[in-house]
Enzyme design. Structure first.
Site, PDB file in Angstrom:
ATOM      1  N   LYS A 148     122.533  57.738 105.759  1.00 43.93           N
ATOM      2  CA  LYS A 148     122.509  57.303 107.162  1.00 43.93           C
ATOM      3  C   LYS A 148     122.846  58.496 108.037  1.00 43.93           C
ATOM      4  O   LYS A 148     123.879  59.134 107.856  1.00 43.93           O
ATOM      5  CB  LYS A 148     123.551  56.211 107.407  1.00 43.93           C
ATOM      6  CG  LYS A 148     123.105  54.830 106.983  1.00 43.93           C
ATOM      7  CD  LYS A 148     124.087  53.827 107.554  1.00 43.93           C
ATOM      8  CE  LYS A 148     123.796  52.427 107.099  1.00 43.93           C
ATOM      9  NZ  LYS A 148     124.812  51.482 107.625  1.00 43.93           N
ATOM     10  N   GLU A 190     139.188  54.681 103.537  1.00 41.50           N
ATOM     11  CA  GLU A 190     137.880  54.326 102.958  1.00 41.50           C
ATOM     12  C   GLU A 190     137.968  54.321 101.417  1.00 41.50           C
ATOM     13  O   GLU A 190     137.295  53.537 100.756  1.00 41.50           O
ATOM     14  CB  GLU A 190     136.787  55.304 103.407  1.00 41.50           C
ATOM     15  CG  GLU A 190     136.610  55.427 104.927  1.00 41.50           C
ATOM     16  CD  GLU A 190     135.810  54.291 105.577  1.00 41.50           C
ATOM     17  OE1 GLU A 190     135.385  53.359 104.869  1.00 41.50           O
ATOM     18  OE2 GLU A 190     135.632  54.340 106.819  1.00 41.50           O
ATOM     19  N   LYS A 232     130.009  54.137  96.023  1.00 35.79           N
ATOM     20  CA  LYS A 232     129.095  54.044  97.169  1.00 35.79           C
ATOM     21  C   LYS A 232     127.651  54.261  96.718  1.00 35.79           C
ATOM     22  O   LYS A 232     126.741  53.563  97.169  1.00 35.79           O
ATOM     23  CB  LYS A 232     129.469  55.035  98.285  1.00 35.79           C
ATOM     24  CG  LYS A 232     128.522  54.880  99.472  1.00 35.79           C
ATOM     25  CD  LYS A 232     129.015  55.378 100.793  1.00 35.79           C
ATOM     26  CE  LYS A 232     127.959  55.095 101.873  1.00 35.79           C
ATOM     27  NZ  LYS A 232     128.258  55.698 103.169  1.00 35.79           N
ATOM     28  N   ASN A 251     131.216  47.405 104.768  1.00 37.35           N
ATOM     29  CA  ASN A 251     131.794  47.165 106.094  1.00 37.35           C
ATOM     30  C   ASN A 251     133.082  46.371 106.065  1.00 37.35           C
ATOM     31  O   ASN A 251     133.545  45.917 107.104  1.00 37.35           O
ATOM     32  CB  ASN A 251     130.785  46.417 106.965  1.00 37.35           C
ATOM     33  CG  ASN A 251     129.836  47.392 107.602  1.00 37.35           C
ATOM     34  OD1 ASN A 251     130.234  48.463 108.018  1.00 37.35           O
ATOM     35  ND2 ASN A 251     128.587  47.012 107.650  1.00 37.35           N
ATOM     36  N   HIS A 254     135.551  46.640 108.835  1.00 36.34           N
ATOM     37  CA  HIS A 254     134.936  47.427 109.898  1.00 36.34           C
ATOM     38  C   HIS A 254     134.614  46.664 111.182  1.00 36.34           C
ATOM     39  O   HIS A 254     134.586  47.262 112.245  1.00 36.34           O
ATOM     40  CB  HIS A 254     133.678  48.132 109.382  1.00 36.34           C
ATOM     41  CG  HIS A 254     133.986  49.388 108.628  1.00 36.34           C
ATOM     42  ND1 HIS A 254     134.733  49.395 107.473  1.00 36.34           N
ATOM     43  CD2 HIS A 254     133.672  50.693 108.874  1.00 36.34           C
ATOM     44  CE1 HIS A 254     134.849  50.642 107.035  1.00 36.34           C
ATOM     45  NE2 HIS A 254     134.217  51.448 107.869  1.00 36.34           N
ATOM     46  N   HIS A 271     139.184  56.810 112.845  1.00 33.57           N
ATOM     47  CA  HIS A 271     138.370  55.739 112.260  1.00 33.57           C
ATOM     48  C   HIS A 271     139.074  55.071 111.069  1.00 33.57           C
ATOM     49  O   HIS A 271     139.167  53.848 110.993  1.00 33.57           O
ATOM     50  CB  HIS A 271     137.006  56.301 111.849  1.00 33.57           C
ATOM     51  CG  HIS A 271     136.146  55.311 111.137  1.00 33.57           C
ATOM     52  ND1 HIS A 271     135.610  54.196 111.765  1.00 33.57           N
ATOM     53  CD2 HIS A 271     135.762  55.223 109.836  1.00 33.57           C
ATOM     54  CE1 HIS A 271     134.920  53.495 110.890  1.00 33.57           C
ATOM     55  NE2 HIS A 271     134.989  54.092 109.708  1.00 33.57           N
TER      56      HIS A 271
HETATM   57  N1  LIG Z   1     126.536  58.360 107.869  1.00 35.30           N
HETATM   58  C1  LIG Z   1     127.406  57.511 107.408  1.00 35.30           C
HETATM   59  O1  LIG Z   1     127.151  56.757 106.484  1.00 35.30           O
HETATM   60  C2  LIG Z   1     128.773  57.492 108.020  1.00 35.30           C
HETATM   61  C3  LIG Z   1     129.811  56.808 107.383  1.00 35.30           C
HETATM   62  C4  LIG Z   1     131.068  56.864 107.938  1.00 35.30           C
HETATM   63  C5  LIG Z   1     131.281  57.584 109.101  1.00 35.30           C
HETATM   64  N2  LIG Z   1     130.247  58.225 109.702  1.00 35.30           N
HETATM   65  C6  LIG Z   1     130.450  59.015 110.912  1.00 35.30           C
HETATM   66  O2  LIG Z   1     131.318  60.083 110.607  1.00 35.30           O
HETATM   67  C7  LIG Z   1     132.006  60.475 111.775  1.00 35.30           C
HETATM   68  C8  LIG Z   1     133.456  60.664 111.437  1.00 35.30           C
HETATM   69  O3  LIG Z   1     133.567  61.638 110.447  1.00 35.30           O
HETATM   70  P1  LIG Z   1     134.893  62.482 110.237  1.00 35.30           P
HETATM   71  O4  LIG Z   1     136.038  61.572 110.123  1.00 35.30           O
HETATM   72  O5  LIG Z   1     134.611  63.460 109.161  1.00 35.30           O
HETATM   73  O6  LIG Z   1     135.077  63.159 111.665  1.00 35.30           O
HETATM   74  P2  LIG Z   1     134.728  64.612 112.259  1.00 35.30           P
HETATM   75  O7  LIG Z   1     133.486  65.145 111.734  1.00 35.30           O
HETATM   76  O8  LIG Z   1     134.869  64.453 113.726  1.00 35.30           O
HETATM   77  O9  LIG Z   1     135.947  65.498 111.708  1.00 35.30           O
HETATM   78  C9  LIG Z   1     137.259  65.165 112.075  1.00 35.30           C
HETATM   79  C10 LIG Z   1     137.982  66.348 112.712  1.00 35.30           C
HETATM   80  O10 LIG Z   1     138.291  67.301 111.705  1.00 35.30           O
HETATM   81  C11 LIG Z   1     137.776  68.588 112.055  1.00 35.30           C
HETATM   82  N3  LIG Z   1     137.465  69.217 110.777  1.00 35.30           N
HETATM   83  C12 LIG Z   1     136.444  68.930 109.943  1.00 35.30           C
HETATM   84  N4  LIG Z   1     136.603  69.588 108.790  1.00 35.30           N
HETATM   85  C13 LIG Z   1     137.736  70.310 108.884  1.00 35.30           C
HETATM   86  C14 LIG Z   1     138.438  71.180 108.007  1.00 35.30           C
HETATM   87  N5  LIG Z   1     138.027  71.370 106.752  1.00 35.30           N
HETATM   88  N6  LIG Z   1     139.557  71.760 108.459  1.00 35.30           N
HETATM   89  C15 LIG Z   1     140.015  71.517 109.712  1.00 35.30           C
HETATM   90  N7  LIG Z   1     139.427  70.696 110.576  1.00 35.30           N
HETATM   91  C16 LIG Z   1     138.296  70.081 110.155  1.00 35.30           C
HETATM   92  C17 LIG Z   1     136.654  68.298 112.978  1.00 35.30           C
HETATM   93  O11 LIG Z   1     136.410  69.392 113.847  1.00 35.30           O
HETATM   94  C18 LIG Z   1     137.176  67.092 113.739  1.00 35.30           C
HETATM   95  O12 LIG Z   1     138.043  67.506 114.751  1.00 35.30           O
HETATM   96  C19 LIG Z   1     131.737  59.410 112.814  1.00 35.30           C
HETATM   97  O13 LIG Z   1     130.829  59.895 113.753  1.00 35.30           O
HETATM   98  C20 LIG Z   1     131.118  58.276 112.018  1.00 35.30           C
HETATM   99  O14 LIG Z   1     130.191  57.526 112.775  1.00 35.30           O
HETATM  100  C21 LIG Z   1     129.008  58.201 109.177  1.00 35.30           C
HETATM  101 ZN   LIG Z   2     134.168  53.581 107.842  1.00 39.14          ZN
END
Ligand SMILES: NC(=O)c1ccc[n+]([C@@H]2O[C@H](COP(=O)([O-])OP(=O)(O)OC[C@H]3O[C@@H](n4cnc5c(N)ncnc54)[C@H](O)[C@@H]3O)[C@@H](O)[C@H]2O)c1
Ligand SMILES: [Zn+2]
Length: 366
Positions: A148, A190, A232, A251, A254, A271
């Site tokens: 996705k 998660e 998953k 979900n 969620h 999240h």
């Molecule tokens: N495609 C899918 O199936 C799916 C599933 C769940 C969530 N998502 C999406 O994922 C997003 C959330 O992902 P996330 O939680 O990874 O958030 P993110 O990508 O925003 O990362 C979280 C924070 O950590 C920082 N960061 C990332 N890697 C780092 C590292 N190694 N060291 C220091 N800082 C780091 C980023 O800059 C950000 O500030 C949402 O947009 C959500 O909709 C998608």
């Molecule tokens: Zn989630």
């Protein structure tokens, strides 16, 4: 390195590899993932989250030393990068550099960069191959698996998107070293979810090893990432495009979580934190209906609290407003509330007969 295979129709299987300190082997991995295509295709477009800029340079150095033609873009950190404006800047860049469909997209970052870069890969020039290199725990166990991709719109989160599977996912534990602890713990929500929805013995494993997980012990972390990806991947294999309803079990927690995130304006809660509270509310709901005993909820609460995750809705969240938001959720069909509820640890079911007064009642427990 450990490897999990994601099985998909039409020869689109791909590997998720998990290891540590293996960056030197990345070029070989790329060759393996992309092997069917002509050998000379060596142009890559790398999207790098600004918080992992230095790791991005390291990666680019290795690839350019092995003959890859590199194009790269640093993506500002945070959800606001999953926007039409950011996408437009990227398309301009691709066009200006005359990138072709043969260019391979590599995303280095969390779910934001993975979703955004993946969407570019799905759409630019009618689709390019892409490789995910997740750098947050959430991206390692969730967003980088399953295909996705997408961006947000003022009308809704992830409203514009596609199913576009990567050709491979490369997980290196080193990236977790710079990740803020709160982000790490949020990703664990998660992980706990997979145990509740699909695998009781995995849940027990998490209970037994919670301290080693918090201490980020290498082998244990690899275990939980691997198991999460396997679980998953199995769901995705059986319902890639969310047609049979099976994928909806992911979900769990969620529908509530999205309402909590919306009501708090996506500001104060990460999240995974919202998911943590959402799972407990859903579990209480199941308990209220007599599907499970109190102990099933308590076990989840204990584990989530060990990971320092919140388990109660905030007092200031107004119940009626939460319900309004939940009814708008794209996963509930025409205002009818649906919920994934646990029937034991390791099993959940979808219920479509959810009454508003029940939701109200369960949300009162704070
Ligand atoms: N495609 C899918 O199936 C799916 C599933 C769940 C969530 N998502 C999406 O994922 C997003 C959330 O992902 P996330 O939680 O990874 O958030 P993110 O990508 O925003 O990362 C979280 C924070 O950590 C920082 N960061 C990332 N890697 C780092 C590292 N190694 N060291 C220091 N800082 C780091 C980023 O800059 C950000 O500030 C949402 O947009 C959500 O909709 C998608
Ligand atoms: Zn989630």
């Amino acid at each position: 390195m450990r490897s999990v295979k994601v099985h998909l129709a039409d020869h689109r299987d791909y590997p998720i590899v998990i290891g540590q300190n293996r960056l030197q082997e990345l070029p070989l991995f790329l060759d393996q993932c992309l092997q069917q295509k002509e050998k000379k295709r060596r142009a890559v477009l790398v999207f790098v989250d600004e918080k992992v800029k230095s790791q991005g340079f390291e990666l680019i150095n290795i690839l350019s030393g092995r003959g890859f033609e590199i194009h790269s873009m640093i993506i500002p950190s945070g959800e606001s990068s999953k926007s039409l404006a950011q996408l437009s800047t990227i398309y301009d860049f691709c066009a200006e550099k005359s990138l072709t469909r043969q260019t391979v997209v590599i995303t280095l970052g969390g779910g934001v960069v993975g979703d955004l870069g993946g969407f570019v890969a799905a759409t630019y020039n009618r689709g390019m191959d892409f490789i995910q290199i997740p750098t947050t725990l959430l991206a390692m166990v969730d967003s980088s698996v399953g295909g996705k991709v997408g961006i947000n719109h003022s009308g809704g989160k992830n409203l514009i998107g596609a199913f576009h599977q990567p050709r491979g996912v490369w997980i290196d534990l080193n990236y977790l070293e710079t990740l803020p602890q709160r982000e790490f713990l949020s990703g664990l929500a998660e992980v706990v979810k997979y145990g509740v929805i699909l695998d009781e013995s995995f849940f027990v494993y998490l209970e037994k090893n919670s301290q080693s997980i918090i201490a980020k012990e290498n082998n244990i972390l690899q275990d939980i990432i691997q198991r999460s990806c396997e679980l998953k991947a199995e769901v995705v294999k059986n319902d890639e495009h969310e047609l049979t309803g099976l994928r909806m079990i992911l979900n769990y927690g969620h529908t509530f979580a999205h309402a909590f995130e919306t009501i708090s304006n996506y500001g104060e809660l990460l999240h995974g934190e919202a998911v943590s509270i959402g799972m407990i509310v859903a579990s209480r709901f199941a308990q209220m209906r007599g599907y499970i005993s109190e102990e099933v909820t308590q076990r989840q609460i204990r584990l989530l609290q060990t990971f320092n995750l919140p388990v109660k809705p905030k007092k200031e969240w107004e119940t009626d407003q939460l319900i309004r938001i939940m009814k708008r959720d794209k996963k509930s069909t025409v205002g009818q509330l649906r919920l994934i509820l646990p029937t034991r640890i390791g099993e959940v079911k979808l219920f479509s007969d959810i009454e508003e007064r029940e939701v109200k009642e369960v949300l009162q427990v704070r």
